[in-house]
Design a protein around this motif. Sequence first.
Motif, short mmCIF file in Angstrom:
data_model
loop_
_atom_site.label_atom_id
_atom_site.label_comp_id
_atom_site.label_asym_id
_atom_site.label_seq_id
_atom_site.Cartn_x
_atom_site.Cartn_y
_atom_site.Cartn_z
N ARG A 94 33.60 -22.90 33.98
CA ARG A 94 33.25 -22.01 35.10
C ARG A 94 31.75 -22.09 35.33
NH1 ARG A 94 35.87 -16.83 32.60
NH2 ARG A 94 35.16 -17.94 30.78
N LEU A 95 31.37 -22.57 36.49
CA LEU A 95 29.95 -22.71 36.83
C LEU A 95 29.47 -21.41 37.47
CD1 LEU A 95 30.03 -26.33 38.24
CD2 LEU A 95 29.39 -25.59 35.95
N ILE A 96 29.15 -20.44 36.64
CA ILE A 96 28.73 -19.12 37.10
C ILE A 96 27.25 -18.96 36.78
CG2 ILE A 96 29.07 -16.64 36.88
CD1 ILE A 96 31.96 -17.29 35.98
N PRO A 97 26.41 -19.00 37.81
CA PRO A 97 24.97 -18.82 37.56
C PRO A 97 24.68 -17.41 37.05
CG PRO A 97 25.38 -19.62 39.80
CD PRO A 97 26.70 -19.25 39.21
N GLY A 98 23.67 -17.31 36.22
CA GLY A 98 23.26 -16.02 35.69
C GLY A 98 21.83 -15.71 36.09
N ILE A 152 25.75 -17.86 29.92
CA ILE A 152 25.85 -18.91 30.93
C ILE A 152 26.45 -20.17 30.31
CG2 ILE A 152 24.55 -20.39 32.51
CD1 ILE A 152 22.46 -18.05 32.65
N ALA A 153 26.01 -20.50 29.10
CA ALA A 153 26.53 -21.68 28.40
C ALA A 153 28.01 -21.51 28.06
CB ALA A 153 25.73 -21.95 27.12
N LEU A 164 21.62 -26.71 29.92
CA LEU A 164 22.49 -26.26 31.02
C LEU A 164 22.17 -27.05 32.28
CD1 LEU A 164 22.31 -22.43 30.39
CD2 LEU A 164 24.36 -23.86 30.27
N PRO A 165 23.17 -27.27 33.13
CA PRO A 165 22.92 -28.01 34.37
C PRO A 165 22.03 -27.23 35.34
CG PRO A 165 25.27 -27.50 34.12
CD PRO A 165 24.57 -26.92 32.96
N VAL A 166 21.43 -27.95 36.24
CA VAL A 166 20.56 -27.36 37.25
C VAL A 166 21.34 -26.34 38.07
CG1 VAL A 166 19.29 -27.90 39.37
CG2 VAL A 166 19.13 -29.42 37.39
N GLY A 167 20.70 -25.21 38.36
CA GLY A 167 21.29 -24.21 39.23
C GLY A 167 22.06 -23.11 38.54
N LEU A 168 22.19 -23.18 37.23
CA LEU A 168 22.93 -22.12 36.53
C LEU A 168 22.02 -21.03 35.98
CD1 LEU A 168 25.81 -23.91 34.59
CD2 LEU A 168 25.87 -22.71 36.77
N VAL A 169 20.73 -21.31 35.84
CA VAL A 169 19.80 -20.32 35.31
C VAL A 169 18.89 -19.85 36.45
CG1 VAL A 169 17.95 -19.85 33.66
CG2 VAL A 169 19.82 -21.37 33.03
N ALA A 170 18.85 -18.55 36.64
CA ALA A 170 17.97 -17.95 37.64
C ALA A 170 17.18 -16.83 36.97
CB ALA A 170 18.76 -17.40 38.82
#
Length: 178
Positions: free
Chosen positions: A84-88, A76-77, A115-121
């Motif tokens: 590229r803001l691709i959430p994982g 993700i990083a 990491l910015p908010v919303g990229l880690v799930a």
Amino acid sequence: MEEQPFQEVRDACGDPWLGISSQALEKHQSWSKRQAISHEPINCKGEKLTGSLFRPFLAATDMQLLRLFIEGLDTIAYWYRSGRLIPGILPMPTHAIASSRYIDAMSELILNSRLPVGLVAVGIQSIPTTDISDACKEGLLRLRRLDVLLHHLNFVGDIEALQWIKEMQLEGVHIDMS
């Protein structure tokens, strides 16, 4: 005295981005091949990649969970540094989410990733059993305080899962097509 411009741009691992050496290029190509195998693309908006599911978690042993969590955050990083803001989605078994030791370690890794908010799930692989349900909810709430998105994987449509999804207010539900 006038400041000098940057001579070279490097990522967090120290590999140059401009003027890439052949060794760095080989390392990147090897990394890219691993990503093609381990990440399942999630495409919700036309042709744009809107996320990925980190598949190695689905068959991981307890000893591998934190190492795979680090790999998932690294991916993700990498995408984030590449613009590229691709959430994982990092799937975790419910017993790990119910463990305060795992949640402590994951929280520290997430905070250190910056990491910015919303990229880690975090993907919940199944609804927790009644004996670990309260601990699992506490772990998920701790992750939510870090702005980690929560997804339920393998949803089959049973009433218990629907109630749990509603109670926890999950951001994503993935339907089990089998």
